[in-house]
Design a protein around this motif. Sequence first.
Motif, short mmCIF file in Angstrom:
data_model
loop_
_atom_site.label_atom_id
_atom_site.label_comp_id
_atom_site.label_asym_id
_atom_site.label_seq_id
_atom_site.Cartn_x
_atom_site.Cartn_y
_atom_site.Cartn_z
N UNK A 135 0.86 -1.18 0.00
CA UNK A 135 0.00 0.00 0.00
C UNK A 135 0.90 1.23 0.00
N UNK A 136 0.90 1.94 -1.08
CA UNK A 136 1.71 3.16 -1.13
C UNK A 136 0.89 4.25 -1.79
N UNK A 137 1.37 5.46 -1.66
CA UNK A 137 0.71 6.61 -2.26
C UNK A 137 0.61 6.42 -3.77
N UNK A 138 -0.55 6.63 -4.34
CA UNK A 138 -0.69 6.55 -5.78
C UNK A 138 -0.83 5.13 -6.30
N UNK A 139 -1.05 4.21 -5.38
CA UNK A 139 -1.21 2.81 -5.77
C UNK A 139 -2.37 2.64 -6.77
N UNK A 140 -3.54 3.18 -6.40
CA UNK A 140 -4.71 3.04 -7.25
C UNK A 140 -4.51 3.75 -8.58
N UNK A 141 -3.94 4.97 -8.51
CA UNK A 141 -3.71 5.74 -9.74
C UNK A 141 -2.79 4.97 -10.68
N UNK A 142 -1.76 4.39 -10.13
CA UNK A 142 -0.81 3.64 -10.95
C UNK A 142 -1.51 2.44 -11.60
N UNK A 143 -2.35 1.77 -10.81
CA UNK A 143 -3.10 0.64 -11.34
C UNK A 143 -4.00 1.06 -12.50
N UNK A 144 -4.69 2.20 -12.32
CA UNK A 144 -5.57 2.70 -13.38
C UNK A 144 -4.76 3.09 -14.61
N UNK A 145 -3.63 3.73 -14.35
CA UNK A 145 -2.77 4.17 -15.46
C UNK A 145 -2.35 2.97 -16.30
N UNK A 146 -1.99 1.89 -15.59
CA UNK A 146 -1.59 0.68 -16.31
C UNK A 146 -2.78 0.07 -17.06
N UNK A 147 -3.98 0.20 -16.46
CA UNK A 147 -5.16 -0.40 -17.08
C UNK A 147 -5.54 0.32 -18.37
N UNK A 148 -5.19 1.61 -18.47
CA UNK A 148 -5.51 2.35 -19.69
C UNK A 148 -4.89 1.66 -20.91
N UNK A 149 -3.72 1.08 -20.68
CA UNK A 149 -3.04 0.37 -21.76
C UNK A 149 -3.87 -0.75 -22.37
N UNK A 150 -4.79 -1.31 -21.55
CA UNK A 150 -5.63 -2.38 -22.09
C UNK A 150 -6.59 -1.82 -23.13
N UNK A 151 -7.00 -0.56 -22.92
CA UNK A 151 -8.05 0.01 -23.77
C UNK A 151 -7.51 0.70 -25.02
N UNK A 152 -6.31 1.24 -24.94
CA UNK A 152 -5.78 1.99 -26.08
C UNK A 152 -4.97 1.04 -26.98
N UNK A 153 -5.38 0.90 -28.25
CA UNK A 153 -4.61 0.03 -29.15
C UNK A 153 -3.21 0.61 -29.39
#
Lengths: 275, 356
Positions: free
Chosen positions: A99-117
């Motif tokens: 659990x660190x600062x920006x954990x969720x944001x980082x996860x979301x940021x990585x998830x964006x890669x799934x959506x953008x070809x």
Amino acid sequence: MQKRFSTFAVHAVLAGYTALALAPIILVIMNSFKAKRAIFLSPLVPPNPVNFDLIGYHKVFADGAIGTYYMNSLTVTVGTIFFTLLFGGMAGWALSEYKFRGNTMLGLYLAIGIMVPIRLGSVAIISLISGLNMINTLTALICVYVAQNLPLAVFILGEFVNQIPKDLREAARCDGLSEYNIFFHIVLPLLRPAMATVAVFTMIPVWNDLWFPLLLAPTGGKQTITLGVQQFLGQYITDWNAVLAALSTAIVPVLLFYILFSRQLIRGLTSGAVK
Amino acid sequence: MSQVTIKNLQKSYGQVDVLKDINLDVEDGSFVVLVGPSGCGKSTLLRSIAGLEPVDGGEINIGGRRVNDLPPAKREIAMVFQSYALYPHMNVEKNMGFGLRFADTPKEEIAQRVNEAARILKLESLLKRRPRELSGGQRQRVAIGRAIVRKPQVFLFDEPLSNLDAALRVNTRVEIAKLHKLLNATIIYVTHDQVEAMTLADKIVVMNQGRIEQTGKPLDLYYKPANKFVANFIGSPAMNMLDVEVTGKSEVRTSDGAVFTVRLPKSIPNGEKLTLGARPEHVSLALPGKGITGHLDLIERLGEIGYAHIDLPQGQRFLVEVRGEPKAVKGQQVGVTLDANNLHLFDSSGQAVTPI
């Protein structure tokens, strides 16, 4: 009676779909064993003593470059799988365990890669790779493919890491393992089924890809097999025997990989760890 | 020298204080049981000692060494988890020796220690099995074996028996007690089961809402609970409680007029409201009119003894231990007499009132 009918219907639908999906592949393999005339005159007839011809395979194996292309494809695919699983597993572990600062944001940021070809960024990727002087290298392909596959890998592996009981990681901490050792000796072995899934998802598009090999490694003996086959496709003359034979042989490694990984897919490893 | 000393330990999750000013001494070689209702902080305290939870204040000493900032592995503790937490991809032998492998212990010594632990726990024939091929009790023993192999200063048990069935639980309880004698180990053991606490402990620590309510020998807690919470928690079924008013130098009266002679400190004036506590085993059924009066609702028969549930007029329920076959039937009016030597009194803040 009703039940038997519905079972039959389900199987009929599945069989129909299987036939539909397999038909082109069977057609390719069938025709790869036939003479050129037979391919054109009766494409749907299976190979028989009259039309049987191995000329396509002779051409493919006689061509020294094809072997290199196979190795290139193999290197790229294996390299991609390896680094995708390693980094994906590590990132998935870190995101779900710490659990660190920006954990969720980082996860979301990585998830964006799934959506953008990733192909939307092709131009930028070409200028980046050429700026790094990595055009016509397999490293360039591996880097791009790892980037392409990481988001989904992180997502899937992260979910699986969450399912590993917390007590196991804490027991390992009490046993004096460093965080790296916990990852490599506890988490990684338990992630094997998930890794097999990710490996299959990663492997097939990478093996079949034509786009990035064409853009990043089109010449210099660094072509992959899918690109290498193109040499038999000319503007005026296409050597169909060779094309079909090359494509048929290209199926084999990916099939072997799949068989290898699917054994892991089935195996449920965590049973018995905790009640 | 493996005593554990905890001084002024504090821990909170955000706004919620889960451990409030915990002070605890665990002597070398003693068996200390932390007991309390779920959410009382007992597991958090254990995990803090193990180093799996950071603390916000205070000090933890193990073997005379301050361990607040040490990782679990450096604290020389071994923990047995409720879920056993065996590594599923390793066999029993590897599970037990796993920690030692990372401590650069020579192979021969690992093998020797694992075999020693296996012998103690009768696991020799199971060494090559995977955890999933073991029964619950065997897994439990492997988990304990993994702790023994590490030769820790302190063993930490987190509700180790709660996943076992009743018969196995009794057996394993006895085995743990034997093991404690055999290894002469310092053990801190968390449970919510007071039978486990009473039978295993040299010292019981009763916790509630992040505080230690009372620390003491099992029978001391049973006979001299320091407050209403401990009185209620230790002993099964729970102690009966009645609201009473002081009416004389050594006399209290319930709201429906029953009068009891008790020993009171001099400082308590007439009219003071107190709570009278009496365990089911220290009260008995009597003819109506004697002691307090109520209606018999049902009798739970456990075999040798039974518990009569009496409904008091105030709407309270009173449990009385009975032996043999009581003649009273459901709905019948009965009296309940109390044993004057085994009564407990608590003031309005819940603290025990002890005669001076």
